[in-house]
Enzyme design. Structure first.
Site, PDB file in Angstrom:
ATOM      1  N   ASP A   1      -2.078 -90.288 -34.997  1.00  0.00           N
ATOM      2  CA  ASP A   1      -0.729 -90.362 -34.413  1.00  0.00           C
ATOM      3  C   ASP A   1      -0.521 -89.488 -33.169  1.00  0.00           C
ATOM      4  O   ASP A   1       0.435 -89.699 -32.421  1.00  0.00           O
ATOM      5  CB  ASP A   1       0.324 -89.989 -35.457  1.00  0.00           C
ATOM      6  CG  ASP A   1       0.485 -91.060 -36.526  1.00  0.00           C
ATOM      7  OD1 ASP A   1      -0.045 -92.172 -36.318  1.00  0.00           O
ATOM      8  OD2 ASP A   1       1.123 -90.794 -37.547  1.00  0.00           O
TER       9      ASP A   1
ATOM     10  N   ARG B   1      -3.379 -86.815 -51.328  1.00  0.00           N
ATOM     11  CA  ARG B   1      -2.098 -86.113 -51.256  1.00  0.00           C
ATOM     12  C   ARG B   1      -1.895 -85.425 -52.609  1.00  0.00           C
ATOM     13  O   ARG B   1      -2.110 -86.033 -53.639  1.00  0.00           O
ATOM     14  CB  ARG B   1      -0.959 -87.085 -50.995  1.00  0.00           C
ATOM     15  CG  ARG B   1      -1.043 -87.701 -49.619  1.00  0.00           C
ATOM     16  CD  ARG B   1       0.249 -88.357 -49.183  1.00  0.00           C
ATOM     17  NE  ARG B   1       0.143 -88.758 -47.784  1.00  0.00           N
ATOM     18  CZ  ARG B   1      -0.290 -89.951 -47.400  1.00  0.00           C
ATOM     19  NH1 ARG B   1      -0.610 -90.867 -48.274  1.00  0.00           N
ATOM     20  NH2 ARG B   1      -0.378 -90.235 -46.111  1.00  0.00           N
TER      21      ARG B   1
ATOM     22  N   ASP C   1       0.744 -86.652 -32.764  1.00  0.00           N
ATOM     23  CA  ASP C   1       2.127 -86.162 -32.666  1.00  0.00           C
ATOM     24  C   ASP C   1       2.264 -84.682 -33.024  1.00  0.00           C
ATOM     25  O   ASP C   1       3.346 -84.222 -33.365  1.00  0.00           O
ATOM     26  CB  ASP C   1       3.051 -87.011 -33.561  1.00  0.00           C
ATOM     27  CG  ASP C   1       2.600 -87.021 -35.011  1.00  0.00           C
ATOM     28  OD1 ASP C   1       1.481 -86.562 -35.301  1.00  0.00           O
ATOM     29  OD2 ASP C   1       3.378 -87.496 -35.860  1.00  0.00           O
TER      30      ASP C   1
ATOM     31  N   ASP D   1       0.308 -82.111 -39.758  1.00  0.00           N
ATOM     32  CA  ASP D   1       1.356 -81.106 -39.953  1.00  0.00           C
ATOM     33  C   ASP D   1       1.497 -80.653 -41.417  1.00  0.00           C
ATOM     34  O   ASP D   1       1.533 -79.454 -41.699  1.00  0.00           O
ATOM     35  CB  ASP D   1       2.679 -81.692 -39.445  1.00  0.00           C
ATOM     36  CG  ASP D   1       3.765 -80.653 -39.367  1.00  0.00           C
ATOM     37  OD1 ASP D   1       3.697 -79.802 -38.472  1.00  0.00           O
ATOM     38  OD2 ASP D   1       4.656 -80.677 -40.228  1.00  0.00           O
TER      39      ASP D   1
ATOM     40  N   GLY E   1      -3.702 -88.340 -43.892  1.00  0.00           N
ATOM     41  CA  GLY E   1      -4.330 -89.615 -43.496  1.00  0.00           C
ATOM     42  C   GLY E   1      -5.648 -89.339 -42.795  1.00  0.00           C
ATOM     43  O   GLY E   1      -5.746 -88.405 -42.000  1.00  0.00           O
TER      44      GLY E   1
ATOM     45  N   THR F   1      -5.279 -86.477 -36.616  1.00  0.00           N
ATOM     46  CA  THR F   1      -4.418 -87.603 -37.023  1.00  0.00           C
ATOM     47  C   THR F   1      -4.413 -88.598 -35.876  1.00  0.00           C
ATOM     48  O   THR F   1      -4.356 -88.192 -34.711  1.00  0.00           O
ATOM     49  CB  THR F   1      -2.977 -87.156 -37.331  1.00  0.00           C
ATOM     50  OG1 THR F   1      -2.121 -88.322 -37.266  1.00  0.00           O
ATOM     51  CG2 THR F   1      -2.422 -86.140 -36.354  1.00  0.00           C
TER      52      THR F   1
ATOM     53  N   ARG G   1       4.177 -94.097 -37.710  1.00  0.00           N
ATOM     54  CA  ARG G   1       5.370 -94.165 -38.554  1.00  0.00           C
ATOM     55  C   ARG G   1       6.557 -93.494 -37.880  1.00  0.00           C
ATOM     56  O   ARG G   1       7.667 -93.975 -37.910  1.00  0.00           O
ATOM     57  CB  ARG G   1       5.060 -93.507 -39.899  1.00  0.00           C
ATOM     58  CG  ARG G   1       6.136 -93.674 -40.929  1.00  0.00           C
ATOM     59  CD  ARG G   1       5.649 -93.322 -42.322  1.00  0.00           C
ATOM     60  NE  ARG G   1       4.598 -92.302 -42.319  1.00  0.00           N
ATOM     61  CZ  ARG G   1       3.649 -92.213 -43.242  1.00  0.00           C
ATOM     62  NH1 ARG G   1       3.619 -93.073 -44.225  1.00  0.00           N
ATOM     63  NH2 ARG G   1       2.744 -91.265 -43.192  1.00  0.00           N
TER      64      ARG G   1
HETATM   65  O1  F6P Z   1      -0.238 -90.652 -40.083  1.00  0.00           O
HETATM   66  C1  F6P Z   1      -1.156 -91.635 -39.761  1.00  0.00           C
HETATM   67  C2  F6P Z   1      -0.685 -92.982 -40.202  1.00  0.00           C
HETATM   68  O2  F6P Z   1      -1.720 -93.877 -39.880  1.00  0.00           O
HETATM   69  C3  F6P Z   1       0.643 -93.470 -39.647  1.00  0.00           C
HETATM   70  O3  F6P Z   1       0.605 -93.902 -38.323  1.00  0.00           O
HETATM   71  C4  F6P Z   1       0.962 -94.553 -40.621  1.00  0.00           C
HETATM   72  O4  F6P Z   1       2.316 -94.876 -40.635  1.00  0.00           O
HETATM   73  C5  F6P Z   1       0.545 -93.935 -41.910  1.00  0.00           C
HETATM   74  O5  F6P Z   1      -0.502 -93.056 -41.602  1.00  0.00           O
HETATM   75  C6  F6P Z   1       0.109 -94.909 -42.958  1.00  0.00           C
HETATM   76  O6  F6P Z   1      -0.121 -94.196 -44.131  1.00  0.00           O
HETATM   77  P1  F6P Z   1      -0.762 -94.831 -45.439  1.00  0.00           P
HETATM   78  O7  F6P Z   1      -2.253 -94.836 -45.214  1.00  0.00           O
HETATM   79  O8  F6P Z   1      -0.371 -93.900 -46.520  1.00  0.00           O
HETATM   80  O9  F6P Z   1      -0.231 -96.211 -45.568  1.00  0.00           O
END
Ligand code: F6P
Length: 322
Positions: A130, A75, A132, A106, A14, A128, A174
């Site tokens: 997140d 991806r 995390d 990760d 992401g 990221t 997420r």
């Molecule tokens: O990992 C970053 C993130 O923004 C998460 O918080 C979120 O759930 C996810 O990516 C959303 O992913 P996508 O862009 O594939 O919908």
């Protein structure tokens, strides 16, 4: 003679505000140390496909402030296979890339470790929203995402007070409650629902009613995406209290925008450090920040270990929301 002559750089997973600033720093620090730098478009998919672009000092001009990633990200299921990894390695070798900087999370670091083991020294930079990733106090993009949420919270607070309403705001994360916790604490939310510390709805409702009874003119509830659906929470609150309730899902707006000063600085420092580490001939490493100092650690040490949210902040948010 430096061991590494040509550095490849890619962004993966992401996107996160500050990725461009990190690429710029890899390029400029790498060049200042005598390396050539090649950008890999679309992450590992682009590495396999040989989708490369030469990066010069000026080609990374005017990107430090831009959100997203100009290298783009993707991806790649094929890269998860041994065949895909061999193709990526062959493609890097054919382009003369002898060291790689991977900017992502990760999953992206697993690839970096695998390529290092196969003979292509690779270094990971944590980016990221997140926040995390274990082994670093902060990831690139987190501060910007939290500030985007905070901006929304403050605007919602204005209208919530005017109308004496309850608002439920769903934010990203997420599997992780870092964004919800930081934005909720900084924004003065009444309740914060986190995937790591489930809060029963009855407790949320009790707190909500208590606040209203002692004269609060609005209530703000933050829900991390991983803790449930904001719409579901809003529906339950409406059913159990009858209060005028509105729901907002902030969504991908949190992933865009110019990086904050904190993120642009972190990205610049980490990008430069990654180039330095590679030029020393070291691979299989991760760049983190601890107590504002940059640190390096073997990628194996941080892989698959989600950084937990601090109990101290969870407790504080609750105490301050009385
Ligand atoms: O990992 C970053 C993130 O923004 C998460 O918080 C979120 O759930 C996810 O990516 C959303 O992913 P996508 O862009 O594939 O919908």
């Amino acid at each position: 003679m430096p061991l590494i002559r040509k550095i490849g750089v890619l962004t993966s997973g992401g996107d996160a505000p500050g990725m461009n600033a990190a690429v710029r720093a890899v390029v400029r620090r790498g060049i200042s140390l005598g390396a050539e730098v090649v950008g890999v478009r679309r992450g590992y998919a682009g590495l396999i496909a040989g989708d490369f672009m030469e990066l010069t000092v000026s080609s990374v001009g005017d990107i430090i402030h831009r959100g997203g990633t100009f290298l783009q990200t993707a991806r790649s299921d094929h890269f998860l296979t041994e065949e895909g990894q061999q193709e990526a390695l062959a493609s890097a070798r054919a382009a003369g890339i002898d060291g790689l900087v991977v900017i992502g999370g990760d999953g992206s670091f697993r690839g970096a470790l695998q390529l290092t083991r196969m003979g292509l020294p690779s270094v990971g930079i944590p980016a990221t929203i997140d926040n995390d990733i274990d082994g670093t106090d902060r990831t690139i993009g987190f501060d910007t995402a939290v500030n985007t949420c905070l901006d929304a919270i403050r605007k919602i607070r204005d209208t919530a007070t005017s109308h004496e309403r309850t608002f439920v705001l769903e934010v990203m994360g997420r599997d992780s409650g870092w964004i919800a916790l930081a934005a909720g604490l900084a924004g003065g939310a009444e309740s914060i629902l986190l995937p790591e510390r489930p809060l029963p709805m009855d407790e949320v409702v009790t707190r909500l009613k208590r606040g209203v009874e002692r004269g609060k003119r609005h209530t703000l509830i933050i829900v991390a995406e991983g803790a449930g659906s904001g719409f579901e929470v809003g529906r339950e609150i409406r059913e159990k209290t009858g209060y005028d309730t509105r729901v907002m899902v902030l969504g991908h707006i949190q992933r865009g925008g110019s990086p904050t000063a904190l993120d642009a600085m972190l990205a610049s420092r980490m990008g430069a450090k990654a180039a330095e580490v590679l030029m020393e001939g070291r691979g299989g490493l991760f760049i983190g920040v601890k107590n504002e100092e940059l640190v390096t650690a073997p990628l194996e040490q941080v892989l698959g270990r989600r950084k937990d949210i601090p109990d101290e902040l969870v407790d504080l948010a609750e105490i301050l929301a009385i």
